[in-house]
Design a protein around this motif. Structure first.
Motif, mmCIF file in Angstrom:
data_model
loop_
_atom_site.group_PDB
_atom_site.id
_atom_site.type_symbol
_atom_site.label_atom_id
_atom_site.label_comp_id
_atom_site.label_asym_id
_atom_site.label_seq_id
_atom_site.Cartn_x
_atom_site.Cartn_y
_atom_site.Cartn_z
ATOM 1 N N PHE A 411 0.854 -1.185 0.000
ATOM 2 C CA PHE A 411 0.000 0.000 0.000
ATOM 3 C C PHE A 411 0.889 1.232 0.000
ATOM 4 C CE2 PHE A 411 0.648 -1.328 4.365
ATOM 5 C CZ PHE A 411 1.050 -0.164 5.003
ATOM 6 N N PRO A 412 0.404 2.354 -0.599
ATOM 7 C CA PRO A 412 1.214 3.578 -0.677
ATOM 8 C C PRO A 412 1.230 4.298 0.677
ATOM 9 C CG PRO A 412 -0.905 3.938 -1.720
ATOM 10 C CD PRO A 412 -0.865 2.477 -1.332
ATOM 11 N N LEU A 413 2.413 4.680 1.106
ATOM 12 C CA LEU A 413 2.581 5.391 2.380
ATOM 13 C C LEU A 413 2.976 6.836 2.089
ATOM 14 C CD1 LEU A 413 2.535 4.764 5.452
ATOM 15 C CD2 LEU A 413 5.024 4.554 5.320
ATOM 16 N N PRO A 414 2.096 7.849 2.434
ATOM 17 C CA PRO A 414 2.407 9.262 2.172
ATOM 18 C C PRO A 414 3.393 9.791 3.221
ATOM 19 C CG PRO A 414 0.250 9.080 3.186
ATOM 20 C CD PRO A 414 0.744 7.677 2.990
ATOM 21 N N LEU A 455 -2.211 18.948 2.083
ATOM 22 C CA LEU A 455 -1.678 19.303 0.764
ATOM 23 C C LEU A 455 -0.637 18.303 0.264
ATOM 24 C CD1 LEU A 455 -1.328 23.172 1.222
ATOM 25 C CD2 LEU A 455 -3.113 21.939 -0.017
ATOM 26 N N LEU A 456 0.077 17.666 1.187
ATOM 27 C CA LEU A 456 1.156 16.746 0.804
ATOM 28 C C LEU A 456 0.701 15.284 0.731
ATOM 29 C CD1 LEU A 456 4.004 18.246 3.028
ATOM 30 C CD2 LEU A 456 3.761 18.453 0.545
ATOM 31 N N TRP A 457 -0.594 15.050 0.829
ATOM 32 C CA TRP A 457 -1.101 13.671 0.872
ATOM 33 C C TRP A 457 -0.683 12.845 -0.352
ATOM 34 C CZ3 TRP A 457 -3.032 10.627 4.476
ATOM 35 C CH2 TRP A 457 -3.642 9.443 4.098
ATOM 36 N N ASP A 458 -0.687 13.447 -1.545
ATOM 37 C CA ASP A 458 -0.353 12.721 -2.778
ATOM 38 C C ASP A 458 1.088 12.933 -3.214
ATOM 39 O OD1 ASP A 458 -2.859 11.520 -3.194
ATOM 40 O OD2 ASP A 458 -3.657 13.404 -3.977
ATOM 41 N N VAL A 459 1.894 13.492 -2.307
ATOM 42 C CA VAL A 459 3.290 13.765 -2.645
ATOM 43 C C VAL A 459 4.194 12.781 -1.899
ATOM 44 C CG1 VAL A 459 5.132 15.489 -2.613
ATOM 45 C CG2 VAL A 459 2.761 16.205 -3.029
ATOM 46 N N ALA A 460 5.218 12.253 -2.633
ATOM 47 C CA ALA A 460 6.250 11.400 -2.031
ATOM 48 C C ALA A 460 5.676 10.165 -1.349
ATOM 49 C CB ALA A 460 7.090 12.221 -1.052
#
Length: 609
Positions: A411-414, A455-460
């Motif tokens: 799973f993707p970890l923000p 704002l950074l949820w979909d970043v990195a």
């Protein structure tokens, strides 16, 4: 003694002659399949009602004749007296009948019209030899014509006949079928002809007298007067240029007797080569062809990295490789030599300067073969260069690509959003414990951090494996193995075992690298006659059974089943394979990619075998 009813029914067609059998023998049939044949006859004569295999020898002509039960009356002179249920005292004796058959049945005459005497070496009831091909009974999509098929009733009278030269070998013979009073053929006969083992003509219909000129010095040059009666392979020397991914090959097919012009073999007509003679011939001829006929690739002189040779014969089914344990007649023997030039990318141009001409060889048919198809040409002393140029516009070089682990189990970890959330949490704790301006700063930090987390949820985002799951879902496991299988097939394009092993290294774990590579080379690199590995063009029906996750780490083991279609070309003909595989596989995650940690192929078979 009572005879089988099916023979008794022939009384109606033979009138007072009643043919019967005392036994019914089953013989092993010879099956020609698309996977073993590179030549498919179009006439359908190989499945005619009656079939004659004609073989010319020094002492006479031997004919193996299969007589369809419905046509037995046309060959009644051959049927033994003991097969009759009724009184045959009025029937001419065997010698008298054979004189009639030599004149009016299946006849072989000298150039002056004299019929060769015939005798029966063997006669018995059998089932017809299965000569069906991939085209038998199919409909031609271009003409709508249905290719012939054999009679539904497989029973035949099998006769071995010998037409005696009587110590006087003719230079010309004329072979003719039984005829009706109006001159039309009395029976439909498909026939094939060999002169001292060398095919003279493919299967065709014997619809009338066929005139054959016999070359006693070299059976390769025996010819029928009818130009339609000839073998599918006409030239004693042909050369081929294969341009394929990872490899360029220059291949030559030459008659062994024609090699005498360059190797001084001292061969005599009809000589047989022992196993040791064959090995010596292959070695000497390979070295000769590796030195001759210089090759330029992209303008640069290039020597072959390796070469190999096989002895072959030309049969009614095409080229057949001769096993080393068998002796071979030099009159019918060909040598196929393959020179290999490994090449990472497709070149822009290739040129071969052909320099092997002789009194017998004044022109050489040539074929250049790439993804776009075969391109026919020829080399002569005046124009000896064989050329190929790259005109492929849509070619995609096959490459091995990593198989990333994705889907279920990860799973993707923000990461940045989580850091901001942690800062917000810390700011909240400070705000609860502070007073005055310190609390205001802490509250501001909480507000800014929460805003940043959103704002950074979909970043990195970073994929993280689910610690509660040890294996993928079935669909993801199947997709992973399919991708690895595609990579294995790409690795098998490499021309050498060493290059294949190197290509496979990126697909396997370090601990199992050598074992998996050995198993791929043993069971998944499909060998073809003449050496080399077939190229897989399609993988279908892939299934994983008994799928289970690994106890340690993330991965799975399963029983895999799949079917491949593959082909490989040598000496101008194509070997095609359809193979069903079953294997035990173990696949694990390593460095974020799926890799093979275990492979055991437990079955590789032809369908319906």
């Amino acid at each position: 003694m009572k005879w089988p009813a099916w023979w008794c029914r022939l009384r109606e067609t033979l009138g007072h002659v009643s043919l019967v059998l005392g036994a019914f023998l089953v013989v092993t049939s010879l099956t020609l399949t698309p996977s073993s044949a590179d030549y498919l006859p179009l006439s359908g004569a190989e499945v005619a009602n009656n079939v004659a295999e004609i073989r010319i020898q020094n002492d006479g002509i031997h004919i193996q004749l299969e007589i369809y039960v419905g046509d037995a009356q046309e060959f009644a002179e051959l049927i033994p007296d003991e097969w009759f249920e009724t009184d045959v005292t009025d029937r001419p004796d065997k010698d008298e009948r054979l004189v009639v058959f030599a004149e009016k049945g299946l006849t072989v005459r000298r150039e002056d019209g004299t019929a060769l005497p015939v005798r029966i070496s063997r006669i018995e009831p059998l089932t017809r030899i299965d000569r069906t091909t991939a085209l038998t009974g199919q409909r031609d999509p271009m003409t709508g014509r249905e290719f012939p098929k054999p009679p539904d009733d497989p029973r035949v009278v099998f006769a071995e006949l010998f037409y005696d030269f009587e110590d006087n070998r003719p230079d010309v013979v004329e072979i003719a079928p039984p005829t009706n009073p109006d001159g039309t053929p009395g029976a439909t006969i498909g026939f094939v002809t060999f002169d001292r083992g060398v095919p003279v003509a493919n299967f065709a219909y014997l619809s009338g007298p066929a005139r054959l000129k016999i070359d006693w010095s070299d059976p390769w040059y025996s010819r029928f007067a009818n130009p339609n009666l000839r073998r599918h392979h006409q030239s004693g020397l042909t050369t081929y240029l294969y341009v394929e991914p990872r490899e360029l090959r220059h291949e030559t097919l030459i008659r062994v007797r024609d090699l005498d012009d360059w190797l001084d073999l001292g061969l005599s007509p009809g000589q047989h080569l022992s196993s040791s003679d064959q090995q010596k011939l292959k070695s000497n001829a390979s070295e000769l062809l590796a030195r001759r006929n210089s090759v330029l690739i992209d303008g640069e002189p290039t020597a072959p990295a390796s070469y190999r040779a096989e002895l072959l014969t030309i049969t009614t089914a095409g080229l057949q490789v001769v096993e080393d344990t068998n002796t071979i007649n030099v009159d019918e023997a060909f040598l196929g030599v393959i020179l290999s030039f490994p090449w990472r990318d497709l070149p822009e141009s290739v040129s071969v300067h052909w320099d092997m001409f002789s009194d017998n060889i004044t022109s050489v048919p040539t074929t250049a073969i790439d993804a776009a198809g075969p391109f026919l040409g020829g080399a002569t002393p005046d124009d000896p260069n064989i050329k190929w140029r790259n005109h492929l516009l849509k070619y995609e070089d096959p490459v091995i690509a990593p198989v990333p682990v994705a889907g279920a189990g990860r799973f993707p970890l923000p990461v940045l959003s989580l850091i901001a959330s942690a800062i917000a949490l810390g700011g909240g704790v400070i705000a609860l414990r502070s007073r005055g301006s310190a609390r205001k700063v802490a509250v501001g930090m909480v507000f800014v951090s929460i805003t940043g987390a959103v704002l950074l949820w979909d970043v990195a985002k970073v994929d993280v494996r689910n610690p509660m799951q040890h294996g993928p879902e079935p669909a993801d496991a199947t997709a992973a193995f399919a991708a690895l299988l595609r990579n294995i097939n790409t690795a098998n394009l490499e021309g050498s075992r060493e290059d294949r092993d190197t290509a496979l290294a990126s697909l396997t774990t370090s601990s199992s690298r050598s074992d998996v590579a050995a198993e791929v080379n043993r069971a998944l690199a499909l060998r073809v006659p003449g050496g080399g590995v077939a190229r897989v063009t399609d993988v279908s029906e892939l299934m994983l059974e008994e799928l289970s996750p690994l106890e340690n780490g993330f991965g799975f083991r399963a029983l895999a089943a799949w079917t491949v279609r593959a082909h490989a070309g040598h000496w101008g003909h194509t070997h095609r394979r359809l193979v069903e595989h079953r294997a035990l596989v173990e696949i694990v995650e390593e460095d974020g990619n799926w890799k093979l940690d275990g492979l055991t192929v437990i079955e590789a078979r032809l369908p319906d075998a």
